[in-house]
Design an enzyme around this catalytic site. Structure first.
Site, mmCIF file in Angstrom:
data_model
loop_
_atom_site.group_PDB
_atom_site.id
_atom_site.type_symbol
_atom_site.label_atom_id
_atom_site.label_comp_id
_atom_site.label_asym_id
_atom_site.label_seq_id
_atom_site.Cartn_x
_atom_site.Cartn_y
_atom_site.Cartn_z
ATOM 1 N N ASP A 1 1.734 5.111 -0.082
ATOM 2 C CA ASP A 1 1.007 6.268 0.432
ATOM 3 C C ASP A 1 0.686 7.264 -0.677
ATOM 4 O O ASP A 1 1.185 7.154 -1.805
ATOM 5 C CB ASP A 1 1.832 6.975 1.510
ATOM 6 N N TYR B 1 12.556 -0.389 -1.940
ATOM 7 C CA TYR B 1 12.185 1.007 -2.137
ATOM 8 C C TYR B 1 13.436 1.841 -2.348
ATOM 9 O O TYR B 1 14.505 1.527 -1.818
ATOM 10 C CB TYR B 1 11.445 1.555 -0.914
ATOM 11 N N ARG C 1 0.847 -1.188 0.000
ATOM 12 C CA ARG C 1 0.000 0.000 0.000
ATOM 13 C C ARG C 1 0.885 1.240 0.000
ATOM 14 O O ARG C 1 1.282 1.722 1.061
ATOM 15 C CB ARG C 1 -0.888 0.020 1.248
ATOM 16 N N ARG D 1 9.653 6.488 4.704
ATOM 17 C CA ARG D 1 9.708 7.943 4.824
ATOM 18 C C ARG D 1 10.123 8.369 6.228
ATOM 19 O O ARG D 1 10.847 9.352 6.404
ATOM 20 C CB ARG D 1 8.357 8.546 4.446
#
Length: 253
Positions: free
Chosen positions: A52, A111, A50, A197
């Site tokens: 963001d 990522y 998921r 993040r």
């Protein structure tokens, strides 16, 4: 009933993340609408994760089921790319075993987070511009401590529906790309909401000299989101790979 994996990429700028939301358009909703339009049946899509709001994917994987005749996957790919908006593209569609799951069967995800120290018009949408200097050696020293821990509550969004905040981080490192650009690459078996993040934002505190490597370690150990740094902006984050065991693709075994 045949299950298919679909490989896609998207620019997340105009979306409220991957998952369907009541108050805004999502990538999942857009893909489901495109499949439903083409196949003339209601199609549900399950993604590998998921992302963001505002976060991008150069490679996302999802699965869907279809109970009609076996699909011409090349044709499906071509048709979907005609139906989907310009900021979503499909690379490939392939049959998998009936119990294969895009989310639960993924063994690792990767990522990348991009920062730049230089003002450049074409960087602003996909790079986080940093003002002032950063000590990337210290940031990499701090990043290596992530491999020593499994509970990342300190880097998780609060009040999520996951049963555990444990993750196995396999790689975490900053590397330089050109004179003014840096990228943080992190690979793990799973990620928590907002985790990358939050990690990047806290590592930037280390790079600015506002937090020591030992203090970064204590942030992890305290298991308190309030002790970590502010989350870095989403526009510079990309999901770049999802890896699966080979056996889920061997549908004729």
């Amino acid at each position: 009933m045949q299950r298919y994996f679909i490989y896609l990429a998207y620019d997340g700028t105009n979306y409220h993340g991957w998952q369907i939301q009541p108050n805004g358009i999502s990538v999942q909703e857009s893909l489901m609408k495109a499949l439903t339009t083409f196949l003339q049946k209601d199609i549900e899509v399950i993604g590998a994760g998921r992302t963001d709001a505002g976060v991008h994917a150069s490679l996302m994987v999802a699965h869907f089921d279809y109970d009609g005749e076996p699909l011409d996957t090349v044709q499906v790919t071509e048709k979907l790319n005609r139906i989907l908006p310009q900021d979503i593209s499909v690379f490939d569609v392939c049959p998998v075993k009936p119990d294969a799951h895009a989310r639960f069967d993924a063994v690792t995800r990767i990522y990348k987070y991009y920062v730049t120290t230089h003002k450049f018009p074409f960087n602003r949408q996909y790079r986080y511009r940093i003002h002032g200097s950063l000590n990337f050696d210290l940031m990499n020293e701090a990043a290596q401590t992530l491999l020593e821990y499994s509970d990342f509550t300190s880097f998780s969004k609060l009040h999520t529906d996951v049963k555990t905040n444990n993750c196995n981080v396999l790689h975490a490192k900053w590397t330089q790309e050109g004179e003014n650009n840096w990228v943080f690459t992190i690979r793990a078996d799973r990620f928590l909401r907002n985790m990358v993040r939050a990690i990047v934002g806290t590592l930037l505190e280390v790079g600015r000299g506002k937090m020591t490597v030992e203090e970064f370690r204590k942030v992890i150990e305290q298991k308190d989101r309030g002790k970590a740094g502010t989350s870095a902006p989403g526009h510079a984050l990309f999901l770049v790979d999802v890896e699966y065991p080979e056996e889920i693709f061997k549908i004729y075994d």
